[in-house]
Design a protein around this motif. Structure first.
Motif, PDB file in Angstrom:
ATOM      1  N   UNK A 528      28.465  -0.815  28.278  1.00  0.00           N
ATOM      2  CA  UNK A 528      28.044   0.265  29.173  1.00  0.00           C
ATOM      3  C   UNK A 528      27.451  -0.310  30.459  1.00  0.00           C
ATOM      4  N   UNK A 529      26.450  -1.186  30.335  1.00  0.00           N
ATOM      5  CA  UNK A 529      25.871  -1.871  31.500  1.00  0.00           C
ATOM      6  C   UNK A 529      25.946  -3.366  31.238  1.00  0.00           C
ATOM      7  N   UNK A 530      25.723  -4.143  32.282  1.00  0.00           N
ATOM      8  CA  UNK A 530      25.776  -5.603  32.104  1.00  0.00           C
ATOM      9  C   UNK A 530      24.568  -6.071  31.315  1.00  0.00           C
ATOM     10  N   UNK A 531      24.827  -6.879  30.273  1.00  0.00           N
ATOM     11  CA  UNK A 531      23.771  -7.404  29.425  1.00  0.00           C
ATOM     12  C   UNK A 531      23.883  -8.920  29.346  1.00  0.00           C
ATOM     13  N   UNK A 532      22.798  -9.554  28.975  1.00  0.00           N
ATOM     14  CA  UNK A 532      22.788 -11.015  28.825  1.00  0.00           C
ATOM     15  C   UNK A 532      21.990 -11.384  27.593  1.00  0.00           C
ATOM     16  N   UNK A 557      26.140  -9.007  20.374  1.00  0.00           N
ATOM     17  CA  UNK A 557      25.724  -7.618  20.517  1.00  0.00           C
ATOM     18  C   UNK A 557      26.467  -6.904  21.629  1.00  0.00           C
ATOM     19  N   UNK A 558      27.327  -7.632  22.351  1.00  0.00           N
ATOM     20  CA  UNK A 558      28.170  -7.068  23.412  1.00  0.00           C
ATOM     21  C   UNK A 558      29.354  -8.015  23.587  1.00  0.00           C
TER      22      UNK A 558
END
Length: 565
Positions: A528-532, A557-558
């Motif tokens: 959905x949004x950028x994650x790190x 997790x992504x």
């Protein structure tokens, strides 16, 4: 030398053949080590420059006369190159010349007058290019340095020692192997020639001995021939009665009587002695390999004395011509857009939120450096280019396309870097191939750049990863991660194709690479949004393997698509 000394070394050859000798002369300025490496490997390039002299004129005036040019360069070519710099034309699809072309025009016109380059070559002076300076107060060395930098008065000559060897197949070989094979070929050629001559001498001697025997018994032979029904019977009778061979009998039957005078008998005997002497010499040559090689060497020395001349190309190591530009050293931030527009802003820690771009364009990368630094850029096709930071347009505009500063044409620019030239890099492409080099290996000295990384059709070169650790992490577009030792990746300072870093199925590509110490690895992606996230040592260990393996799906997790900070 190589024919006489089977164990000759490259150093021995270099004493006799220190470098190429071009028909047009010129000067090779490459260091001896570069020449040695080119001769040893069969590939390389040498820097060749023109020979010139200053001619003093009346009232303190002077001019430069170029008398020798690098191999493959003509007076017409130099004249056209200088004319193109002094009177530039807009590039393809452009209405005006670039700022760089305008600066170069002014620079050239500050050095020489319009029409100050003349071709005065004639029968007396086979090559003579006259260059008149704009002012007699100029330094001749600086004038020629400027012209050598921007024209073919100084250029690189590629050496490629690919030839057909004794096996008949084309192959690139070192000069020592080439000379050794050519020596073997020449010895074999002279052996065949000597064998051929021996056969001809023995054939002639065979005939002469038959004629001498016929000369002694001429009356009996004439009587025998006259008593025969035809030539065939005469030949047969001669062979039976006098033991002549078929060849000798045929010669006697075909012989004219006028050739059997007393004087001809003396000549035949002299010819027999000469032929026997020749046969002895030829057999001695064929029977002794050393004697055969001595003959080959003697013939080569005779040819060198007859056709050779003095060396024309001077070999004298010198620095490549450079033009010093007075640039004030100050910090700048270089800004590169996704569509290849480049600009510079004064200072570091620049506020990126104040940047604006053309419609449909956006920021690709920023780089903090100094105005005196070279900025290395990499294109999607694997070519590298070098731009002087001081030459990058400054101000508040959109800058200029990179292809106006270097000849990158429509090739996309994917990365730029400056700083420590010894910084190791992990080059990589979307096809999953890669190798290790240093930042300085990508440096170029011409606008043309150089083909550094060979990229397969349909693939793209990607931003290199800085090598800071001893393990490589490779992430595929289908989120599979593989970690393996850096030592499994070859170091290629001259560039090339590279080796497979991670196995990729059809339609999958290499998404990102990074180096890790095996204790932590940053990954990022979208959900959905950028994650790190940061993988720990245990998580990284699950993906350890060997180069070119498939790797395992990275569960962070992504879906990750990028490695590193």
């Amino acid at each position: 030398h190589v024919i006489k000394h089977a164990r000759a070394r490259l150093e021995d050859v270099l004493e006799l053949l220190p470098g190429p000798d071009f028909p047009g002369g010129g000067q090779i300025i490459s260091p001896a080590e570069e020449i040695r490496q080119a001769y040893e490997t069969g590939r390389g390039s040498l820097v060749v420059r023109c020979k010139w002299e200053v001619e003093q004129l009346a009232r303190g005036q002077w001019r430069v006369a170029v008398t020798e040019l690098p191999h493959g360069v003509s007076v017409k070519q130099i004249s056209e190159e200088i004319e193109a710099l002094a009177n530039p034309k807009p590039g393809l699809g452009r209405k005006e010349v670039t700022q760089e072309q305008k600066r170069m025009k002014q620079f050239i016109l500050d050095q020489i007058d319009q029409g100050g380059v003349r071709d005065e070559s004639d029968r007396k002076s086979k090559l003579r290019l006259v260059i008149e300076p704009r002012s007699s107060r100029q330094n001749p060395q600086q004038l020629m340095a400027a012209l050598m930098v921007h024209t073919s008065l100084e250029t690189r000559y590629a050496i490629n020692l690919t030839w057909l060897g004794l096996d008949g197949l084309p192959e690139t070989k070192g000069i020592l192997e080439i000379l050794r094979e050519w020596g073997e070929f020449r010895v074999a050629t002279v052996r065949r020639r000597t064998q051929f001559r021996l056969e001809r001498v023995e054939e002639r001697l065979h005939i002469v001995l038959g004629r001498l025997l016929a000369f002694v018994k001429i009356d009996e032979i004439i009587k025998l021939i006259r008593g025969s029904e035809d030539q065939a019977e005469a030949k047969s009778n001669l062979q039976k009665k006098y033991k002549f061979t078929e060849r000798q009998a045929q010669d006697i039957v075909d012989l004219r009587l006028g050739q059997l005078t007393r004087l001809d008998g003396v000549k035949l005997n002299d010819e027999r002695k000469a032929l026997e002497s020749q046969r002895k010499e030829l057999k001695a040559i064929l029977g002794d390999e050393k004697e055969l090689k001595r003959l080959v060497v003697a013939e080569l020395q005779e040819d060198a004395k007859k056709y050779g001349d003095e060396r024309r190309t001077l070999i004298k190591t010198a620095e490549r011509a450079q033009v010093e530009r007075n640039v004030v050293e100050e910090p700048i931030t270089v800004i590169l857009s996704q569509k290849g527009w480049i600009r510079a802003r004064t200072g570091h820690a620049f506020d990126l939120s104040s940047l604006s771009f053309k419609d449909g364009d956006a920021l690709l990368q920023t780089l903090e450096c100094k105005t005196t630094d070279p900025v290395i850029v990499l294109s999607a096709s694997g070519k590298s280019f070098t731009i002087d930071a001081a030459a990058i347009p400054a101000g508040r505009g959109d800058g200029a396309p990179v292809n106006t500063l270097v000849n990158s044409s429509s090739d996309d620019i994917v990365w730029m870097r400056s700083g420590d030239l010894s910084q190791p890099l992990l080059m990589n492409s979307s096809a999953g191939l890669g190798f290790v080099c240093k930042l300085g290996d990508l440096l170029t000295k011409t606008r043309q750049g150089k083909d550094f990384m060979k990229v397969e059709e349909g693939a793209r070169a990607q931003p290199p990863a800085l090598v800071a650790h001893d393990k490589v992490a490779a992430l595929s577009s289908d989120a599979r991660l593989l970690v393996f030792p850096l030592e499994e990746v070859p170091v290629r300072p001259n560039g090339g194709v590279g080796v497979q870093l991670i196995a990729l199925p059809e339609k999958a590509t290499l998404a990102s690479v990074a180096t890790t110490d095996g204790k932590s690895l940053a990954v990022s992606g979208f959900k959905r949004v950028r994650k790190s996230a940061v993988l720990n040592q245990k998580q990284i260990a699950e993906h350890m393997g060997k180069r070119a393996q498939r790797g395992k799906v990275c569960d962070a997790g992504f879906r990750p698509d990028r490695l590193g900070d």
